[in-house]
Design an enzyme around this catalytic site. Structure first.
Site, mmCIF file in Angstrom:
data_model
loop_
_atom_site.group_PDB
_atom_site.id
_atom_site.type_symbol
_atom_site.label_atom_id
_atom_site.label_comp_id
_atom_site.label_asym_id
_atom_site.label_seq_id
_atom_site.Cartn_x
_atom_site.Cartn_y
_atom_site.Cartn_z
ATOM 1 N N SER A 79 -77.138 3.246 -36.749
ATOM 2 C CA SER A 79 -78.273 3.545 -37.629
ATOM 3 C C SER A 79 -79.252 2.387 -37.786
ATOM 4 C CB SER A 79 -77.755 3.978 -39.006
ATOM 5 O OG SER A 79 -77.089 5.200 -38.877
ATOM 6 N N GLU A 124 -64.122 2.649 -26.493
ATOM 7 C CA GLU A 124 -64.241 1.196 -26.285
ATOM 8 C C GLU A 124 -64.318 0.581 -27.676
ATOM 9 O OE1 GLU A 124 -64.069 -0.283 -23.505
ATOM 10 O OE2 GLU A 124 -64.950 0.936 -21.923
ATOM 11 N N CYS A 139 -67.522 -7.556 -28.405
ATOM 12 C CA CYS A 139 -66.122 -7.120 -28.375
ATOM 13 C C CYS A 139 -65.305 -8.034 -27.482
ATOM 14 C CB CYS A 139 -66.043 -5.676 -27.887
ATOM 15 S SG CYS A 139 -66.888 -5.427 -26.327
HETATM 16 P P1 NAP Z 1 -69.104 1.065 -35.965
HETATM 17 O O1 NAP Z 1 -69.400 0.868 -37.385
HETATM 18 O O2 NAP Z 1 -67.849 1.714 -35.579
HETATM 19 O O3 NAP Z 1 -70.354 1.850 -35.351
HETATM 20 C C1 NAP Z 1 -70.407 2.245 -34.005
HETATM 21 C C2 NAP Z 1 -71.040 3.610 -33.918
HETATM 22 O O4 NAP Z 1 -70.140 4.566 -34.485
HETATM 23 C C3 NAP Z 1 -72.333 3.744 -34.694
HETATM 24 O O5 NAP Z 1 -73.200 4.606 -33.999
HETATM 25 C C4 NAP Z 1 -71.877 4.365 -36.005
HETATM 26 O O6 NAP Z 1 -72.909 5.067 -36.656
HETATM 27 C C5 NAP Z 1 -70.809 5.299 -35.513
HETATM 28 N N1 NAP Z 1 -69.795 5.658 -36.494
HETATM 29 C C6 NAP Z 1 -69.341 4.918 -37.534
HETATM 30 N N2 NAP Z 1 -68.369 5.594 -38.193
HETATM 31 C C7 NAP Z 1 -68.210 6.760 -37.551
HETATM 32 C C8 NAP Z 1 -67.367 7.898 -37.751
HETATM 33 N N3 NAP Z 1 -66.484 7.932 -38.748
HETATM 34 N N4 NAP Z 1 -67.473 8.945 -36.903
HETATM 35 C C9 NAP Z 1 -68.344 8.914 -35.884
HETATM 36 N N5 NAP Z 1 -69.192 7.882 -35.655
HETATM 37 C C10 NAP Z 1 -69.112 6.817 -36.467
HETATM 38 O O7 NAP Z 1 -69.082 -0.303 -35.168
HETATM 39 P P2 NAP Z 1 -70.141 -1.469 -35.186
HETATM 40 O O8 NAP Z 1 -69.941 -2.244 -36.437
HETATM 41 O O9 NAP Z 1 -71.498 -0.937 -34.910
HETATM 42 O O10 NAP Z 1 -69.674 -2.306 -33.910
HETATM 43 C C11 NAP Z 1 -68.741 -3.318 -33.990
HETATM 44 C C12 NAP Z 1 -67.420 -2.904 -33.371
HETATM 45 O O11 NAP Z 1 -67.621 -2.368 -32.070
HETATM 46 C C13 NAP Z 1 -66.510 -4.100 -33.165
HETATM 47 O O12 NAP Z 1 -65.205 -3.772 -33.527
HETATM 48 C C14 NAP Z 1 -66.619 -4.353 -31.667
HETATM 49 O O13 NAP Z 1 -65.538 -5.065 -31.142
HETATM 50 C C15 NAP Z 1 -66.741 -2.983 -31.139
HETATM 51 N N6 NAP Z 1 -67.326 -2.994 -29.797
HETATM 52 C C16 NAP Z 1 -66.544 -2.680 -28.730
HETATM 53 C C17 NAP Z 1 -67.047 -2.726 -27.443
HETATM 54 C C18 NAP Z 1 -66.197 -2.389 -26.257
HETATM 55 O O14 NAP Z 1 -66.764 -2.179 -25.176
HETATM 56 N N7 NAP Z 1 -64.898 -2.319 -26.363
HETATM 57 C C19 NAP Z 1 -68.387 -3.080 -27.250
HETATM 58 C C20 NAP Z 1 -69.151 -3.397 -28.353
HETATM 59 C C21 NAP Z 1 -68.612 -3.333 -29.624
HETATM 60 P P3 NAP Z 1 -73.673 4.426 -37.949
HETATM 61 O O15 NAP Z 1 -74.366 3.204 -37.477
HETATM 62 O O16 NAP Z 1 -74.602 5.515 -38.337
HETATM 63 O O17 NAP Z 1 -72.611 4.137 -38.966
#
Ligand code: NAP
Length: 455
Positions: free
Chosen positions: A157, A228, A262
């Site tokens: 968002s 991921e 990540c």
């Molecule tokens: P996040 O809060 O999980 O958000 C990621 C996406 O998921 C956003 O589009 C978010 O939408 C959505 N989302 C959140 N809660 C959800 C739910 N209950 N159901 C469906 N969608 C949902 O993560 P972040 O804070 O943006 O990113 C950080 C995390 O991502 C870290 O843990 C990082 O390690 C991980 N990451 C992993 C990789 C990989 O390739 N393994 C790469 C990059 C990041 P909203 O913004 O609208 O809440």
């Protein structure tokens, strides 16, 4: 969470966006399904030309796209330029290789003719994070669209302008209408979209709770997912390592993307024999980094993406200190300026059993562990719920073989920093998720692997 652009370097609210109404979401799903029915019949040659055109647009207008990223989530402008370039590279990679990766594979059986054919599944939903706002999306888009699927993006968002810019790039590149659409929606709408018959599978890059929630919703509908998720990658340094290069790489690997990657190295596991020297050099490197305006070319470290992330990271650091750990440098948010700035921080003497051993620190905080030998190093490396990447430093062949064999992770990099590369599969095990992106494995995730037997 409101859909809005808020500059992380200043805290200024720049623009807000109205989320789509339910009827608008339904209309976009209709458009996606209709697009798929035609798009699946297009040739690899056509898709490849459109994909190369995406790469051209990205390269030609990289300054503009990089500025939007920096504005919305605070990565340094120079890092954002590199990200746009990498997106162009993944587009070109799949433009060139998709037809080969998905060509029929003959298999000798009792049939007169038998082979495997790869076919697209249909509409695929991608839920993406803000940290690499272009790269995460393009590493989904390039294989997915080349395979003949169509994409729907629910981006984080806080990066709506990035999400809209990507939709526009794909449209301008010549892909037919509806092949890729951005949905400006909150996370609450995701489960309903997955439940829709027109959506055939979903991928999510983000946190564990988000991944678990998406997988549960898809599981109810028997739909495939790729996750991921987080990581707490170890960075192991053994006695024979080239110490100077290891420390330099350790600094880059921890500070990548203002510490919010990540696959950033998060836990530095160093053998006693070289630990004093490593610690001293790491402190020097961290303290020499320039923190400030992410648009400025000299800046090494910009702000964290949101105030919540800053607060959460600081809470983790303070909890760790309360448990008895020692801060060698940094350790508190920078309160002399607006924005979400946290200084490069090193924590050592982390008491066994404390939460810090298990958690992901999503910011410029390095956890330092001293170990007597390689056995203890591997034990600590594997002692988290995550299994994304690992970097290990040694010039001893036997040690190298043990590290490759025994580290529990989706990737092990010896004498180098963990990175993604279109030519290599990318993904994790354990609570870091499942499935693979990039390379041939990535394009074969969202296809029907059809067995054909003819007599
Ligand atoms: P996040 O809060 O999980 O958000 C990621 C996406 O998921 C956003 O589009 C978010 O939408 C959505 N989302 C959140 N809660 C959800 C739910 N209950 N159901 C469906 N969608 C949902 O993560 P972040 O804070 O943006 O990113 C950080 C995390 O991502 C870290 O843990 C990082 O390690 C991980 N990451 C992993 C990789 C990989 O390739 N393994 C790469 C990059 C990041 P909203 O913004 O609208 O809440």
């Amino acid at each position: 969470m409101a859909i809005a652009t808020i500059n992380p370097a200043t805290g200024e609210l720049l623009k807000t966006f109205e989320p789509l109404k339910d009827a608008e979401i339904v209309a976009k799903l209709d458009t996606a399904q209709q697009a798929f029915e035609q798009y699946r019949k297009t040739s690899f040659e056509s898709r490849s030309l459109w994909m190369q055109s995406c790469a051209d647009i990205l390269e030609q207008e990289k300054a503009e796209f990089a500025s939007v990223m920096t504005l919305e989530m605070g990565k340094t402008y120079k890092a954002a330029l590199g990200e746009v370039q990498k997106c162009a590279a993944v587009c070109r990679y799949y433009a060139e290789h998709a037809a080969g990766f998905l060509a029929d594979v003959p298999v000798k059986t009792d049939a007169s003719d038998s082979f495997v054919r790869y076919q697209p599944l249909g509409v695929i939903l991608a839920v993406m994070p803000w940290n690499f706002p272009f790269w995460q999306v393009f590493r989904f888009v390039a294989p997915t669209l080349m395979a003949g699927n169509v994409g729907l993006l629910k981006h984080a968002s806080n990066v709506p302008q990035c999400a809209l810019a990507i939709e526009e790039i794909i449209r301008r590149a010549g892909f037919p209408t509806g092949v890729f659409q951005t949905l400006l929606i909150g996370a609450v709408k995701v489960a309903d979209i997955i439940a829709d018959d027109r959506v055939k599978a979903a991928t999510l890059t983000g946190s564990e709770p988000a991944g678990a929630s998406l997988a549960a919703a898809a599981g109810k509908q028997i739909k495939k997912t790729l996750l991921e998720l987080g990581g707490s990658d170890p960075f192991i340094v053994l006695a024979s390592a080239d110490l100077e290069t290891a420390v330099e790489t350790a600094t880059a690997a921890r500070m990548l993307n203002n510490g919010q990657s990540c696959i950033a190295a998060k836990r530095f596991i160093v053998v006693e024999a070289i630990a004093d020297k490593f610690e001293q050099l790491l402190v020097e490197k961290f303290e020499a980094l320039k923190i400030g305006d992410p648009m400025h070319p000299d800046t090494d470290l910009g702000p964290l993406a949101t105030p919540d992330l800053l607060k959460e990271l600081d809470q983790q650091v303070q909890a760790c200190v309360k448990d008895g750990a020692k801060v060698l440098t940094g350790g508190h948010p920078l309160s002399d300026r607006p924005g979400n700035f946290y200084p490069p921080t090193i924590i050592t003497k982390i008491p066994p059993g404390s939460a810090a051993e298990q958690e992901e620190f999503f910011g410029p905080v390095a956890l330092l562990f001293r170990v007597p030998d390689i056995d203890a190093a591997i034990k600590i490396a594997n002692a988290t719920p995550f299994g994304l990447g690992a970097s290990a430093w040694t010039t001893n062949d036997q040690e190298r073989d043990r590290l490759i064999e025994e580290i529990e992770a989706g990737a092990v990099f010896i004498n180098g920093m963990v990175k993604s590369d279109p030519r290599l599969p990318f993904g994790g095990i354990k609570r870091s998720g499942y499935g693979r992106e990039l390379s041939i494995q990535g394009i074969q995730e969202f296809v029907n692997v059809k067995t054909v037997w003819v007599k």
